[in-house]
Design an enzyme around this catalytic site. Sequence first.
Site, PDB file in Angstrom:
ATOM      1  N   THR A 114       0.856  -1.180   0.000  1.00  0.00           N
ATOM      2  CA  THR A 114       0.000   0.000   0.000  1.00  0.00           C
ATOM      3  C   THR A 114       0.903   1.245   0.000  1.00  0.00           C
ATOM      4  O   THR A 114       2.076   1.164   0.362  1.00  0.00           O
ATOM      5  CB  THR A 114      -0.952  -0.011   1.220  1.00  0.00           C
ATOM      6  OG1 THR A 114      -1.966   0.964   1.018  1.00  0.00           O
ATOM      7  CG2 THR A 114      -0.225   0.251   2.527  1.00  0.00           C
ATOM      8  N   GLU A 115       0.345   2.364  -0.430  1.00  0.00           N
ATOM      9  CA  GLU A 115       1.084   3.640  -0.448  1.00  0.00           C
ATOM     10  C   GLU A 115       2.355   3.585  -1.302  1.00  0.00           C
ATOM     11  O   GLU A 115       3.400   4.091  -0.897  1.00  0.00           O
ATOM     12  CB  GLU A 115       1.438   4.085   0.983  1.00  0.00           C
ATOM     13  CG  GLU A 115       0.241   4.359   1.879  1.00  0.00           C
ATOM     14  CD  GLU A 115      -0.681   5.454   1.359  1.00  0.00           C
ATOM     15  OE1 GLU A 115      -0.177   6.467   0.858  1.00  0.00           O
ATOM     16  OE2 GLU A 115      -1.913   5.284   1.444  1.00  0.00           O
ATOM     17  N   ILE A 116       2.260   2.939  -2.466  1.00  0.00           N
ATOM     18  CA  ILE A 116       3.436   2.900  -3.351  1.00  0.00           C
ATOM     19  C   ILE A 116       3.125   3.549  -4.707  1.00  0.00           C
ATOM     20  O   ILE A 116       3.891   3.415  -5.649  1.00  0.00           O
ATOM     21  CB  ILE A 116       4.001   1.468  -3.531  1.00  0.00           C
ATOM     22  CG1 ILE A 116       2.907   0.462  -3.880  1.00  0.00           C
ATOM     23  CG2 ILE A 116       4.736   1.011  -2.288  1.00  0.00           C
ATOM     24  CD1 ILE A 116       2.618   0.339  -5.311  1.00  0.00           C
ATOM     25  N   GLY A 117       1.999   4.256  -4.777  1.00  0.00           N
ATOM     26  CA  GLY A 117       1.712   5.026  -5.989  1.00  0.00           C
ATOM     27  C   GLY A 117       0.852   4.311  -7.011  1.00  0.00           C
ATOM     28  O   GLY A 117       0.883   4.643  -8.192  1.00  0.00           O
ATOM     29  N   LYS A 118       0.056   3.358  -6.548  1.00  0.00           N
ATOM     30  CA  LYS A 118      -0.810   2.598  -7.477  1.00  0.00           C
ATOM     31  C   LYS A 118      -1.809   3.514  -8.178  1.00  0.00           C
ATOM     32  O   LYS A 118      -1.989   3.448  -9.397  1.00  0.00           O
ATOM     33  CB  LYS A 118      -1.547   1.529  -6.665  1.00  0.00           C
ATOM     34  CG  LYS A 118      -1.737   0.227  -7.357  1.00  0.00           C
ATOM     35  CD  LYS A 118      -2.187  -0.901  -6.475  1.00  0.00           C
ATOM     36  CE  LYS A 118      -3.312  -0.633  -5.526  1.00  0.00           C
ATOM     37  NZ  LYS A 118      -2.975  -0.126  -4.215  1.00  0.00           N
ATOM     38  N   THR A 119      -2.457   4.381  -7.408  1.00  0.00           N
ATOM     39  CA  THR A 119      -3.449   5.291  -7.997  1.00  0.00           C
ATOM     40  C   THR A 119      -2.767   6.279  -8.939  1.00  0.00           C
ATOM     41  O   THR A 119      -3.286   6.588 -10.020  1.00  0.00           O
ATOM     42  CB  THR A 119      -4.213   6.058  -6.898  1.00  0.00           C
ATOM     43  OG1 THR A 119      -4.854   5.103  -6.041  1.00  0.00           O
ATOM     44  CG2 THR A 119      -5.261   6.975  -7.494  1.00  0.00           C
ATOM     45  N   PHE A 120      -1.605   6.748  -8.539  1.00  0.00           N
ATOM     46  CA  PHE A 120      -0.856   7.693  -9.371  1.00  0.00           C
ATOM     47  C   PHE A 120      -0.499   7.051 -10.714  1.00  0.00           C
ATOM     48  O   PHE A 120      -0.687   7.652 -11.779  1.00  0.00           O
ATOM     49  CB  PHE A 120       0.410   8.145  -8.630  1.00  0.00           C
ATOM     50  CG  PHE A 120       1.240   9.116  -9.416  1.00  0.00           C
ATOM     51  CD1 PHE A 120       0.781  10.403  -9.648  1.00  0.00           C
ATOM     52  CD2 PHE A 120       2.468   8.745  -9.931  1.00  0.00           C
ATOM     53  CE1 PHE A 120       1.541  11.311 -10.387  1.00  0.00           C
ATOM     54  CE2 PHE A 120       3.231   9.636 -10.661  1.00  0.00           C
ATOM     55  CZ  PHE A 120       2.771  10.922 -10.886  1.00  0.00           C
ATOM     56  N   GLU A 161      -8.287  -0.698 -10.499  1.00  0.00           N
ATOM     57  CA  GLU A 161      -7.254  -0.642  -9.467  1.00  0.00           C
ATOM     58  C   GLU A 161      -7.675  -1.436  -8.242  1.00  0.00           C
ATOM     59  O   GLU A 161      -8.763  -1.230  -7.695  1.00  0.00           O
ATOM     60  CB  GLU A 161      -6.986   0.820  -9.067  1.00  0.00           C
ATOM     61  CG  GLU A 161      -5.830   0.936  -8.094  1.00  0.00           C
ATOM     62  CD  GLU A 161      -5.729   2.310  -7.439  1.00  0.00           C
ATOM     63  OE1 GLU A 161      -5.208   2.375  -6.309  1.00  0.00           O
ATOM     64  OE2 GLU A 161      -6.173   3.299  -8.036  1.00  0.00           O
ATOM     65  N   GLY A 162      -6.814  -2.349  -7.817  1.00  0.00           N
ATOM     66  CA  GLY A 162      -7.087  -3.138  -6.625  1.00  0.00           C
ATOM     67  C   GLY A 162      -6.864  -2.329  -5.356  1.00  0.00           C
ATOM     68  O   GLY A 162      -6.592  -1.135  -5.392  1.00  0.00           O
ATOM     69  N   VAL A 163      -6.974  -3.015  -4.216  1.00  0.00           N
ATOM     70  CA  VAL A 163      -6.765  -2.367  -2.917  1.00  0.00           C
ATOM     71  C   VAL A 163      -5.414  -2.829  -2.383  1.00  0.00           C
ATOM     72  O   VAL A 163      -5.156  -4.021  -2.316  1.00  0.00           O
ATOM     73  CB  VAL A 163      -7.849  -2.804  -1.899  1.00  0.00           C
ATOM     74  CG1 VAL A 163      -7.792  -1.950  -0.649  1.00  0.00           C
ATOM     75  CG2 VAL A 163      -9.216  -2.770  -2.517  1.00  0.00           C
ATOM     76  N   GLY A 164      -4.560  -1.891  -1.996  1.00  0.00           N
ATOM     77  CA  GLY A 164      -3.286  -2.261  -1.378  1.00  0.00           C
ATOM     78  C   GLY A 164      -2.493  -3.233  -2.232  1.00  0.00           C
ATOM     79  O   GLY A 164      -2.443  -3.115  -3.453  1.00  0.00           O
ATOM     80  N   LYS A 174     -12.013   2.119  -9.191  1.00  0.00           N
ATOM     81  CA  LYS A 174     -11.443   1.707  -7.902  1.00  0.00           C
ATOM     82  C   LYS A 174     -12.622   1.099  -7.154  1.00  0.00           C
ATOM     83  O   LYS A 174     -13.317   1.785  -6.404  1.00  0.00           O
ATOM     84  CB  LYS A 174     -10.871   2.919  -7.160  1.00  0.00           C
ATOM     85  CG  LYS A 174     -10.387   2.602  -5.756  1.00  0.00           C
ATOM     86  CD  LYS A 174      -8.885   2.635  -5.658  1.00  0.00           C
ATOM     87  CE  LYS A 174      -8.434   2.339  -4.237  1.00  0.00           C
ATOM     88  NZ  LYS A 174      -6.976   2.240  -4.129  1.00  0.00           N
ATOM     89  N   ASP A 200      -8.294   8.753  -3.878  1.00  0.00           N
ATOM     90  CA  ASP A 200      -7.944   7.882  -5.005  1.00  0.00           C
ATOM     91  C   ASP A 200      -9.049   7.862  -6.053  1.00  0.00           C
ATOM     92  O   ASP A 200      -8.789   7.945  -7.259  1.00  0.00           O
ATOM     93  CB  ASP A 200      -7.697   6.448  -4.516  1.00  0.00           C
ATOM     94  CG  ASP A 200      -6.449   6.332  -3.658  1.00  0.00           C
ATOM     95  OD1 ASP A 200      -5.703   7.324  -3.558  1.00  0.00           O
ATOM     96  OD2 ASP A 200      -6.225   5.253  -3.083  1.00  0.00           O
ATOM     97  N   SER A 241     -11.346   2.559   0.928  1.00  0.00           N
ATOM     98  CA  SER A 241     -11.646   2.845   2.338  1.00  0.00           C
ATOM     99  C   SER A 241     -10.890   4.096   2.747  1.00  0.00           C
ATOM    100  O   SER A 241      -9.711   4.249   2.453  1.00  0.00           O
ATOM    101  CB  SER A 241     -11.289   1.651   3.229  1.00  0.00           C
ATOM    102  OG  SER A 241      -9.998   1.184   2.956  1.00  0.00           O
ATOM    103  N   ASN A 267       8.135   2.722  -9.769  1.00  0.00           N
ATOM    104  CA  ASN A 267       7.690   4.046  -9.324  1.00  0.00           C
ATOM    105  C   ASN A 267       8.528   4.481  -8.121  1.00  0.00           C
ATOM    106  O   ASN A 267       8.525   3.819  -7.088  1.00  0.00           O
ATOM    107  CB  ASN A 267       6.202   4.011  -8.942  1.00  0.00           C
ATOM    108  CG  ASN A 267       5.694   5.380  -8.569  1.00  0.00           C
ATOM    109  OD1 ASN A 267       5.956   6.367  -9.245  1.00  0.00           O
ATOM    110  ND2 ASN A 267       4.961   5.458  -7.471  1.00  0.00           N
ATOM    111  N   PRO A 272      10.058   8.850 -12.118  1.00  0.00           N
ATOM    112  CA  PRO A 272      10.802   9.509 -11.038  1.00  0.00           C
ATOM    113  C   PRO A 272       9.833  10.156 -10.053  1.00  0.00           C
ATOM    114  O   PRO A 272       8.625  10.208 -10.306  1.00  0.00           O
ATOM    115  CB  PRO A 272      11.619  10.571 -11.783  1.00  0.00           C
ATOM    116  CG  PRO A 272      10.798  10.895 -12.983  1.00  0.00           C
ATOM    117  CD  PRO A 272      10.076   9.628 -13.372  1.00  0.00           C
TER     118      PRO A 272
END
Length: 231
Positions: free
Chosen positions: A15-21, A119-122, A41, A58, A45, A179, A208
Site C-alpha cells: 500500500t502507499e506505493i503510488g498505485k493510484t498515481f 485498481e485493486g486495494v493495497g 477503484k 484515489d 476505504s 515508481n 521519477p
Amino acid sequence: MSMRQHDYFITGTDTEIGKTFVTSALLQAFSQQGISSLGLKPIASGAELRDGIWHNEDVDSLMQASSVKRSQSEVCPYLMQTPAAPHIVAARENVRLDPQVIVQAYQQATMHADAVMVEGVGGFHVPLLDDLSTADLAQQLNLPVILVVGMRLGCINHALLTAEAIAARGLRLAGWVANTVDTAMLFQAENIEALQKRIHVPMLGHIPRLHDAAPLAWAKAGACLDLNLLK
C-alpha cells in the site's frame, strides 16, 4: 472473461506505493493515444465529507484522470469511510462486499471506454472478506495485470513474491512499472536492473518522483510509460 485489448487490473507491491498515481498516468497515456479511458477503484476505504458528498482521494483522482466521465458510484461501488484494511472496515460499517457487483461494474465500464483500468486495494493479497481477497477478485475479473513496484528498500522481494502470486492464480502479468517512492533509496538503478532480470515481462517505464500537481504530474508520468510494450 475479457478479449478486450486495453483492459488491465492494477496491483502493487504494497500500500502507499503510488498505485493510484500510476493508474492515473496510464489513463492519461491511453487517452493521449486517442483511446478512451476509464478507471475503476471498486473498493476504497477512507473518505471525507465535502459539500454533503463522501469523497475518497484515489477515486477522485481516477475520475479526473479518465477521459470518460461516469458517476462516483460506477467508478467505486464500495466507498467506505474508515481508512483501514477493507475487511475490517466492511465488518464495522456493515458493508457486504459482493464480487459480482464489482464484476458488473467492470462490465458496465467496458460499454463506455476502450481502456478500462481496475485498481485493486493495497497489495495483491489484501483480504476483502473472511473468504475473499484482492487476488480472488482479480481472478474473477480475469484481466491481465500491471504491477506497480514502489522503489524502496525491500522492493525486490515484494515484487518477486507478487509476480509469483499473480502467476499462481493463473493470471497474466502484462508488465510492471518502477515508481520512485523513496528518493533517498540507495542503488535504485541496480535494483531496477535486478528486477528486469527476474520479472520476465516488460518494464513499462520508470517514473521519477514528481512534484507537479495533477494533472500535469499524471501527464509527465504517462510520458515515462511505453504502452507499446503491452501485448
